[in-house]
Scaffold this motif. Structure first.
Motif, PDB file in Angstrom:
ATOM      1  N   GLY A  38     -32.507  17.934 -31.843  1.00 13.40           N
ATOM      2  CA  GLY A  38     -31.134  17.976 -32.344  1.00 13.40           C
ATOM      3  C   GLY A  38     -30.387  19.226 -31.913  1.00 13.40           C
ATOM      4  N   GLY A  39     -31.124  20.283 -31.578  1.00 22.18           N
ATOM      5  CA  GLY A  39     -30.501  21.529 -31.132  1.00 22.18           C
ATOM      6  C   GLY A  39     -30.024  21.514 -29.691  1.00 22.18           C
ATOM      7  N   TYR A  40     -30.274  20.418 -28.974  1.00 21.21           N
ATOM      8  CA  TYR A  40     -29.797  20.316 -27.598  1.00 21.21           C
ATOM      9  C   TYR A  40     -28.272  20.325 -27.578  1.00 21.21           C
ATOM     10  N   THR A  41     -27.714  21.047 -26.601  1.00 18.65           N
ATOM     11  CA  THR A  41     -26.277  20.965 -26.372  1.00 18.65           C
ATOM     12  C   THR A  41     -25.963  19.630 -25.706  1.00 18.65           C
ATOM     13  N   LEU A  42     -24.710  19.236 -25.739  1.00 20.70           N
ATOM     14  CA  LEU A  42     -24.329  17.989 -25.075  1.00 20.70           C
ATOM     15  C   LEU A  42     -24.551  18.077 -23.567  1.00 20.70           C
ATOM     16  N   ASP A  43     -24.499  19.282 -23.003  1.00 24.21           N
ATOM     17  CA  ASP A  43     -24.818  19.454 -21.591  1.00 24.21           C
ATOM     18  C   ASP A  43     -26.270  19.061 -21.316  1.00 24.21           C
TER      19      ASP A  43
ATOM     20  N   HIS B 147     -18.698  13.498 -15.653  1.00 28.45           N
ATOM     21  CA  HIS B 147     -19.092  12.737 -16.839  1.00 28.45           C
ATOM     22  C   HIS B 147     -18.324  13.258 -18.047  1.00 28.45           C
ATOM     23  N   SER B 148     -18.375  12.507 -19.137  1.00 28.04           N
ATOM     24  CA  SER B 148     -17.811  12.980 -20.405  1.00 28.04           C
ATOM     25  C   SER B 148     -18.490  12.246 -21.560  1.00 28.04           C
ATOM     26  N   PHE B 149     -18.441  12.883 -22.715  1.00 28.24           N
ATOM     27  CA  PHE B 149     -18.865  12.272 -23.965  1.00 28.24           C
ATOM     28  C   PHE B 149     -17.616  12.064 -24.806  1.00 28.24           C
TER      29      PHE B 149
ATOM     30  N   TYR C 232     -15.789  15.507 -24.930  1.00 27.56           N
ATOM     31  CA  TYR C 232     -16.629  16.656 -24.609  1.00 27.56           C
ATOM     32  C   TYR C 232     -17.037  16.532 -23.149  1.00 27.56           C
ATOM     33  N   GLY C 233     -17.110  17.647 -22.469  1.00 27.51           N
ATOM     34  CA  GLY C 233     -17.535  17.630 -21.075  1.00 27.51           C
ATOM     35  C   GLY C 233     -17.392  19.010 -20.484  1.00 27.51           C
ATOM     36  N   GLU C 234     -17.127  19.046 -19.179  1.00 31.12           N
ATOM     37  CA  GLU C 234     -16.866  20.298 -18.483  1.00 31.12           C
ATOM     38  C   GLU C 234     -15.353  20.484 -18.435  1.00 31.12           C
ATOM     39  N   PRO C 235     -14.823  21.439 -19.191  1.00 35.23           N
ATOM     40  CA  PRO C 235     -13.367  21.607 -19.211  1.00 35.23           C
ATOM     41  C   PRO C 235     -12.807  21.941 -17.829  1.00 35.23           C
ATOM     42  N   ASP C 236     -11.677  21.354 -17.523  1.00 34.18           N
ATOM     43  CA  ASP C 236     -10.969  21.612 -16.283  1.00 34.18           C
ATOM     44  C   ASP C 236      -9.697  22.366 -16.659  1.00 34.18           C
ATOM     45  N   PRO C 237      -9.592  23.644 -16.250  1.00 35.51           N
ATOM     46  CA  PRO C 237      -8.410  24.416 -16.642  1.00 35.51           C
ATOM     47  C   PRO C 237      -7.099  23.803 -16.161  1.00 35.51           C
TER      48      PRO C 237
ATOM     49  N   ASP D  67     -15.829  22.026 -24.531  1.00 31.94           N
ATOM     50  CA  ASP D  67     -16.932  22.400 -23.653  1.00 31.94           C
ATOM     51  C   ASP D  67     -18.261  21.920 -24.228  1.00 31.94           C
ATOM     52  N   GLU D  68     -18.932  21.047 -23.484  1.00 25.67           N
ATOM     53  CA  GLU D  68     -20.210  20.487 -23.927  1.00 25.67           C
ATOM     54  C   GLU D  68     -21.299  21.551 -24.064  1.00 25.67           C
TER      55      GLU D  68
END
Length: 181
Positions: A27-32, A50-52, A59-64, A72-73
């Motif tokens: 459960g402690g895993y990050t979404l990444d 990808h995204s959640f 959630y995912g990798e933010p794109d500025p 931020d995942e």
């Protein structure tokens, strides 16, 4: 407090017969890290974005420079956003658009000698990268199954003789998960 282990069923949408995995993930895993679990469980190589999504939050990798707000995942742990019965939506490859339904089937206490993450069950091989999404995968399956299909030879050459859409090995997936996640 004992470590929590989430039992997730990962189902690939839009494909029949069903392709799915049952994995045990801390459960402690990050979404990444959960993203990497899905990648290895499905046999993919993390070649695409990808995204959640859960409860309307992305959630995912933010794109500025992106237009959509994405958290931020790397900053979000599975146990912070999900519990037993929760559903997450995971999309991989925004061109092929592979949608996955992740259901938290149970939240367990880690076994003292348990090794996580691991795959405990599943069915069928994951589709090859860049096959064209669910529709392209159906074309591939039809071509492979019919030697008289006009694309049989080219599809067999493209996917490789070793590809078996019915094959699945939970032990092999567990080895990959422990090595790379």
């Amino acid at each position: 407090m004992p470590r929590q282990i989430f039992q997730l069923r990962i189902s690939l949408s839009g494909v029949r017969p069903a392709i799915w995995r049952r994995v045990l993930v801390p459960g402690g895993y990050t979404l990444d890290r959960l993203h990497r679990v899905v990648q290895h469980a499905m046999g993919w190589r993390d070649c695409h974005l990808h995204s959640f999504e859960m409860d309307g939050v992305q959630y995912g990798e933010p794109d500025p420079d992106g237009d959509l707000p994405v958290l931020d995942e790397l900053d979000v742990r599975l146990e912070a956003v999900a519990g037993k019965g929760s559903r997450l939506h995971y999309t991989y490859d925004f061109g092929d658009w592979w949608e996955h339904d992740l259901v938290v089937e149970d939240v367990l206490t880690a076994e003292a000698d348990g090794r996580y993450p691991c795959c405990v069950d599943g069915e069928r091989a994951g589709p090859p990268e860049d096959v064209g999404g669910p529709q392209g995968y159906l074309v591939l399956l039809a071509a492979l199954a019919d030697p008289s299909h006009p694309e049989h030879r080219s599809m067999r050459d493209w996917v490789g003789a070793g590809f078996d859409p019915t094959a699945f090995d939970a032990g092999r997936v567990s080895t990959l998960l422990r090595r790379f996640c």
